[in-house]
Design a protein around this motif. Structure first.
Motif: not given
Ligand code: PLP
Length: 370
Positions: A59, A155, A158, A184
């Motif tokens: 995040t 992003d 995943e 993850k």
């Molecule tokens: C897990 C995730 C995040 C956020 O990661 P955190 O480390 O939990 O803050 C952002 N985007 C996606 C698509 C995620 O799956």
């Protein structure tokens, strides 16, 4: 079997302990320690990028990535509604406006045709979010971005270790991010990273991670940042995890394929797509979508009674009360995402699950559908 099978269990069976002991033995535990830079350069090598900025979580990585692009009030960023709230809040908190698109019913990734429709003179960026195991179909989006001079924020939280047309996910954005949360493909407990090939963006991200302290005069600030630094302890775990990434990816695909085989004859369940012409599914989570109006919540509760953890799919961003109260997305409709939210759930599919546990989960599920 009477023990509870959680939706995720991580695996930390490499050099994690050894590297952590090094941190403790040397006293390097803050973000100043040597593992942070090691982790950054090892990740960069893995995903073909020049610069990596390790941060506190995924995040935080999104917050920094969006802010580094220097968007202005009213600038629009196109982003899928079927995603985690981190994506949308990074855009809003930076003063820009999220513009949503629906997803594809088979890949669960953002609908490329809708991206094209939503581009206006105010659009400045497209945030692509790879969902659950298959990457976004990037090429047509990259073309749109080029045509309209838009930035791409990727992003890839995943999708660590996944590829799109044989190129690593995380190598496609002007700026891309990862998360290292324990579900993850590699974990640092909490953690994240921003990666880019752009030296200026990288420098900006480094500043934003570290309260915008300046090199010349430390306590003179030109901008507001965050303390989003990653500790040496986290990075030590990350370096060890990265050594196991290929093994983890292989295991993820084994888990997915075992579920596929066991569940292939169940009427009433849509299984994840095994592949597209640009990628083989990596099953970050093993998601299923219930047909015949069977509600995911009910099946989830029935699985829990049998000691099996599961999670509903993302709840779409356009239906979030927090955004509706801000006057955002009211009366917008994205039917595929709404359907996935109602009927989708994912089964235990973390790296720590055993084949026997998968078989048990599949058995229980099959019996619910008999
Ligand atoms: C897990 C995730 C995040 C956020 O990661 P955190 O480390 O939990 O803050 C952002 N985007 C996606 C698509 C995620 O799956």
């Amino acid at each position: 079997m009477n023990k509870f099978i959680p939706v995720n269990t991580p695996v930390l069976d490499g050099n994690e302990k050894k590297y952590l002991c090094e941190c403790i033995d040397t006293g390097w535990i803050s973000s100043e320690g040597p593992f942070v830079k090691l982790f950054e350069s090892a990740m960069c090598a893995k995903v073909n990028r020049k610069y990596g900025i390790a941060v506190a979580n995924g995040t935080a990585a999104l917050d920094i990535a969006v802010k580094a692009l220097n968007l202005k009030d009213g600038d629009e960023v196109i982003v899928p509604t079927f995603t985690i709230i981190s994506c949308i809040q990074a855009i809003i908190k930076n003063g820009a406006k999220p513009v949503l698109v629906d997803c594809n019913k088979d890949t669960w990734n953002m609908n490329v045709a809708q991206v094209a429709e939503k581009i206006t003179s105010k659009t400045k960026a497209i945030m692509i979010v790879h969902i659950y195991g298959l990457p976004v179909d990037i090429e047509p989006i990259a073309q749109l971005a080029k045509q309209h001079n838009l930035k791409i924020i990727e992003d890839a939280a995943e999708m660590i270790g996944q590829t799109y047309k044989n190129q690593p996910c995380g190598s496609f954005g002007d700026i891309s991010i990862f998360s290292f949360y324990p579900n993850k493909h590699i974990t640092t407990g909490e953690g994240g990273m921003v990666v880019t090939n752009n030296a200026q963006l990288a420098e900006k991200c480094c500043e934003l991670r570290n309260l915008c302290f300046q090199q010349k005069q430390r306590f003179l600030h030109e901008d507001l940042g965050w303390n989003y630094r990653m500790t040496n302890l986290q990075a030590a775990v990350g370096v060890a995890q990265l050594e196991s990434l290929d093994k983890h990816i292989k295991r993820k695909r084994e888990i997915g394929n075992l579920y596929n085989t066991l569940l292939k004859d169940v009427d009433g369940i849509q299984l994840p797509l095994k592949q597209t012409d640009y990628a083989e599914n990596v099953y970050w989570v093993y998601g299923i979508v219930l047909k015949n109006a069977k509600c995911a919540k009910k099946i989830s509760a029935q699985l829990a009674e049998k000691g099996i953890g599961s999670r509903p799919f993302f709840y779409p961003m356009h239906k979030q009360p927090v955004f509706n109260k801000m006057g955002l997305f009211n009366n917008e409709q994205y039917l595929v995402a709404e359907n996935l939210a109602e009927y989708g759930l994912y089964l235990p599919s973390g790296l720590g699950i055993s084949d026997d546990e998968i078989k048990y989960v599949a058995d229980v599920l099959i019996n619910l559908f008999l």
